[in-house]
Every structure is written in structure tokens, then in C-alpha cells.
Design a protein around this motif. Structure first.
Motif, PDB file in Angstrom:
ATOM      1  N   GLY A 111       0.800  -1.232   0.000  1.00 40.60           N
ATOM      2  CA  GLY A 111       0.000   0.000   0.000  1.00 40.60           C
ATOM      3  C   GLY A 111       0.826   1.272   0.000  1.00 40.60           C
ATOM      4  O   GLY A 111       0.278   2.373  -0.055  1.00 40.60           O
ATOM      5  N   GLY A 113       2.700   2.265  -2.312  1.00 34.03           N
ATOM      6  CA  GLY A 113       2.788   2.814  -3.667  1.00 34.03           C
ATOM      7  C   GLY A 113       3.948   2.207  -4.440  1.00 34.03           C
ATOM      8  O   GLY A 113       4.431   2.768  -5.424  1.00 34.03           O
ATOM      9  N   LYS A 114       4.371   1.030  -4.007  1.00 31.99           N
ATOM     10  CA  LYS A 114       5.578   0.404  -4.574  1.00 31.99           C
ATOM     11  C   LYS A 114       5.408   0.041  -6.045  1.00 31.99           C
ATOM     12  O   LYS A 114       6.276   0.354  -6.869  1.00 31.99           O
ATOM     13  CB  LYS A 114       5.894  -0.837  -3.737  1.00 31.99           C
ATOM     14  CG  LYS A 114       7.203  -1.485  -4.052  1.00 31.99           C
ATOM     15  CD  LYS A 114       7.693  -2.359  -2.922  1.00 31.99           C
ATOM     16  CE  LYS A 114       6.595  -3.032  -2.136  1.00 31.99           C
ATOM     17  NZ  LYS A 114       5.766  -3.944  -2.935  1.00 31.99           N
ATOM     18  N   THR A 115       4.300  -0.629  -6.363  1.00 30.59           N
ATOM     19  CA  THR A 115       4.101  -1.063  -7.751  1.00 30.59           C
ATOM     20  C   THR A 115       3.930   0.145  -8.678  1.00 30.59           C
ATOM     21  O   THR A 115       4.535   0.212  -9.750  1.00 30.59           O
ATOM     22  CB  THR A 115       2.880  -2.000  -7.830  1.00 30.59           C
ATOM     23  OG1 THR A 115       3.153  -3.138  -7.014  1.00 30.59           O
ATOM     24  CG2 THR A 115       2.616  -2.462  -9.258  1.00 30.59           C
ATOM     25  N   THR A 116       3.143   1.114  -8.228  1.00 30.55           N
ATOM     26  CA  THR A 116       2.959   2.336  -9.007  1.00 30.55           C
ATOM     27  C   THR A 116       4.311   3.019  -9.239  1.00 30.55           C
ATOM     28  O   THR A 116       4.620   3.459 -10.348  1.00 30.55           O
ATOM     29  CB  THR A 116       2.031   3.315  -8.235  1.00 30.55           C
ATOM     30  OG1 THR A 116       0.878   2.603  -7.811  1.00 30.55           O
ATOM     31  CG2 THR A 116       1.633   4.490  -9.083  1.00 30.55           C
ATOM     32  N   ARG A 250       2.871  10.006  -2.223  1.00 29.85           N
ATOM     33  CA  ARG A 250       1.722  10.790  -1.741  1.00 29.85           C
ATOM     34  C   ARG A 250       2.127  12.162  -1.220  1.00 29.85           C
ATOM     35  O   ARG A 250       1.496  12.708  -0.320  1.00 29.85           O
ATOM     36  CB  ARG A 250       0.944  10.030  -0.662  1.00 29.85           C
ATOM     37  CG  ARG A 250       0.420   8.711  -1.188  1.00 29.85           C
ATOM     38  CD  ARG A 250      -0.807   8.227  -0.477  1.00 29.85           C
ATOM     39  NE  ARG A 250      -1.243   6.985  -1.062  1.00 29.85           N
ATOM     40  CZ  ARG A 250      -0.766   5.791  -0.730  1.00 29.85           C
ATOM     41  NH1 ARG A 250       0.134   5.675   0.211  1.00 29.85           N
ATOM     42  NH2 ARG A 250      -1.207   4.709  -1.342  1.00 29.85           N
ATOM     43  N   ASP A 252       1.688  14.640  -2.807  1.00 28.35           N
ATOM     44  CA  ASP A 252       0.630  15.531  -3.293  1.00 28.35           C
ATOM     45  C   ASP A 252      -0.476  15.671  -2.248  1.00 28.35           C
ATOM     46  O   ASP A 252      -1.340  16.533  -2.363  1.00 28.35           O
ATOM     47  CB  ASP A 252       0.037  14.974  -4.595  1.00 28.35           C
ATOM     48  CG  ASP A 252      -0.362  13.499  -4.462  1.00 28.35           C
ATOM     49  OD1 ASP A 252       0.450  12.710  -3.949  1.00 28.35           O
ATOM     50  OD2 ASP A 252      -1.484  13.145  -4.867  1.00 28.35           O
ATOM     51  N   GLU A 278      -1.302   9.814  -8.743  1.00 19.84           N
ATOM     52  CA  GLU A 278      -1.484   8.436  -9.201  1.00 19.84           C
ATOM     53  C   GLU A 278      -1.039   8.237 -10.643  1.00 19.84           C
ATOM     54  O   GLU A 278      -0.795   7.111 -11.068  1.00 19.84           O
ATOM     55  CB  GLU A 278      -2.961   8.046  -9.057  1.00 19.84           C
ATOM     56  CG  GLU A 278      -3.458   8.205  -7.625  1.00 19.84           C
ATOM     57  CD  GLU A 278      -4.682   7.362  -7.343  1.00 19.84           C
ATOM     58  OE1 GLU A 278      -4.792   6.255  -7.888  1.00 19.84           O
ATOM     59  OE2 GLU A 278      -5.529   7.817  -6.557  1.00 19.84           O
TER      60      GLU A 278
END
Ligand code: GDP
Length: 297
Positions: A111, A113-116, A250, A252, A278
Motif C-alpha cells: 500500500g 505505492g511500490k508497484t505504481t 503521496r 501531493d 497516481e
């Protein structure tokens, strides 16, 4: 991200710069307010303390208090000290991806944001540095995460390692390296599995993958909204698997920004990138000068 901190500091420095002559007591009182503002932004206590100490000792010299624009001098000292806190003495060197295929290990909690971030960074390396990148998901616990990386890969035009069910994470890492060598890729990005919390199983798996992958860079992805927790996660990962840098996601959001200020000072590891949304292009190189500028409005 830094709106509250920025407002608070803006108020303190407005008063200082309007004041004309400054006494050492004025500086000390202002620094007390700066300390509170930093703590409210969720900056770690020792970092806030050292920051204020460093600024105070530079700002109470007679050269500053006797200068014609003492308030502005103090702001300049704060600006320089912010940069030092954000990045240490120097900006980090470029990512070590010169020796192809260079493995980059992406680690972090689920969660975060690793893959993104893996896909964002792959896109950046492809577009800006003209690298041929291969991405591989090592998240054997969550087939959906593997699919997610494959979908992102298609979207950004970056190859992903074909999914072979039943393989362990180290086996996938091995296959990714082989494929990267055979396919003439410059960089192979390994998106490891995350968990909700740090536990031994997670660390064992990351260590096993690391031993096979021999990464040139191990980037920890942490949620910038989590403030001091993000720094604690970084300290733990660094102690257990060794990281070469951090990506704060994040940024932002409306977090208080403390993670950015504490990270380098507490962990000694550079923040490399910040995630600002995102979308696939919402990744920025971390630039301490720019961040200090934002904080000081
Ligand atoms: P993982 O479990 O660590 O791989 O996390 P994901 O990459 O799946 O990201 C979790 C969620 O966070 C997704 O909805 C992402 O779009 C979102 N996300 C990732 N990075 C950022 C960022 O920098 N800003 C914002 N606003 N959302 C992000």
C-alpha cells in the motif's frame, strides 16, 4: 504538502524581517516558534532540535544581528539549513544503473505505492534516460499485484517478465536477471512483495531476493503521509536489508511533510524521488533546493 509548515514559518519570518534591528533574544524567540512549527509538521524531535540549534548558533553572531537586513539573513540561514537537513552535505550522485543489466530492487510495505512507483520510475528511465527496462513482480502472494504491474507495463510501453505461476520470489528474480541479460535490457526492476507490517517473513524474502539479484540500487518506497512512521520503516528496512535510497509517495496529499525533513538526518539515506499523484508521470526527482523553496514559500 508543506502548507501548514510554510504558513507557520512565513508568519515567524515576516515578523523578523519587518523588525529592523534584531537582538539575540529575538532570534531565540523566533527559533522557539520554528521548533514548534517543525514538531507540528511531524519532524522528529532530534532533527527539529538540531535544526534550531544550528540556525541559532549561525544567526546570533554579531555579523547577522548587526547587519542592515538581519531578518533576511536569518531566513537565508534557515533556507541553507533546510537544504542541509533535506539532503545532507551534498545532493546524491545519479542512480547506479550504468552496468547493464542493472538490477533495481523495490522494497516497502503493502500500500506504500511500490508497484505504481516501479512503473513510474521505469517510464522515467525509458523516456528520459533512454534505457531499456524490464520489470518483474515478485509478489507471489498476490496474483493481482503481478497483473497490476503487467497492466501498467502495457500502458507505459515497458516490458514485464511473463508470469509463471508457482515460482518463488528468488526464482522469479533469477529468471528476471537472465531474461534481462539475454534480452539486452539496461535495467531490471524487481517489485518485491509488501506486507502490512514489517515481519521476519517479509525480511527473509527480501534478503533471499537481494542475494540473488545483487541490486545496484535498493529503493524503499514509503508513504510520505505517514510522517515519522515512514522514517521508522526506513530505519528498520535499512537495518535489516540495507537500502540505497528512499522514494516518498503521496507528497501531493495534505500530510505535514515531516518525513521529508527527518528522513536523511535520521537514516542517512537520500530521498531519491517523490510521488506526486497516481498518474504515471507524477514522479519528481527529489530536489532539496526546490523543497526548501517550497517550505519557505
Ligand atoms: P503497493 O501495494 O505498495 O504496490 O501500492 P500501489 O502501487 O498499488 O499503490 C497503492 C495506491 O496508492 C494506488 O491507488 C496508487 O495509485 C496510489 N499512489 C501511489 N503513489 C501515489 C502518489 O504519489 N500519490 C497519490 N496520490 N497516490 C499514489
Amino acid at each position: 504538502m508543506f502548507e501548514n509548515l510554510s504558513d507557520r514559518l512565513g508568519g515567524v519570518f515576516d515578523r523578523l524581517t519587518k523588525q529592523g534591528a534584531l537582538t539575540e533574544d529575538d532570534v531565540t524567540a523566533a527559533m522557539r516558534e520554528v521548533r514548534v512549527a517543525l514538531l507540528e509538521a511531524d519532524v522528529s524531535l532530534p532533527v527539529a532540535r538540531n535544526f534550531v540549534k544550528a540556525v541559532t548558533s549561525k544567526a546570533t553572531g554579531s555579523a547577522v544581528t548587526k547587519s542592515i537586513t538581519p531578518g533576511q539573513q536569518v531566513v537565508k540561514i534557515v533556507h541553507d539549513e533546510l537544504i542541509k537537513t533535506l539532503q545532507g552535505d551534498d545532493a546524491p550522485d545519479a542512480l547506479r544503473i550504468d552496468n547493464p543489466p542493472a538490477p533495481i530492487l523495490m522494497v516497502g510495505l503493502q500500500g506504500s505505492g511500490k508497484t505504481t512507483t516501479t512503473a513510474k520510475l521505469a517510464l522515467r528511465l525509458k523516456d528520459r534516460e533512454k534505457k531499456r527496462v524490464l520489470m518483474a513482480s515478485l509478489d507471489t502472494n498476490r496474483p493481482a499485484a503481478m497483473e497490476q504491474l503487467a497492466i501498467l507495463g502495457t500502458q507505459i510501453g515497458v516490458d514485464t517478465l511473463p508470469i509463471v505461476p508457482g515460482q518463488t520470489a528468488p526464482q522469479i528474480a533469477q529468471r528476471a536477471k537472465q531474461q534481462a541479460s539475454l534480452g539486452g535490457y539496461d535495467v531490471v526492476m524487481l517489485d518485491t512483495a509488501g506486507r502490512l507490517h514489517i515481519d521476519q517473513q517479509l525480511m527473509d524474502e527480501v534478503l533471499a531476493v537481494r542475494d540473488i539479484a545483487q541490486p545496484r540500487e535498493t529503493l524503499l518506497v514509503v508513504d510520505g503521509l505517514t510522517g515519522q512512521d515512514a522514517v521508522n520503516v526506513a530505519t528498520e528496512f535499512d537495518g535489516k536489508v540495507g537500502i540505497s535510497g528512499v522514494v516518498l509517495t503521496r507528497m501531493d496529499g495534505d500530510g505535514r511533510g515531516g518525513a521529508a525533513l527527518s528522513m536523511r538526518a535520521i537514516t542517512g539515506k537520500p530521498i531519491r524521488f517523490v510521488g506526486l499523484g497516481e498518474k504515471m508521470d507524477a514522479l519528481e526527482t527529489f530536489d532539496a533546493q526546490r523543497v526548501a523553496g517550497r517550505i519557505l514559500g
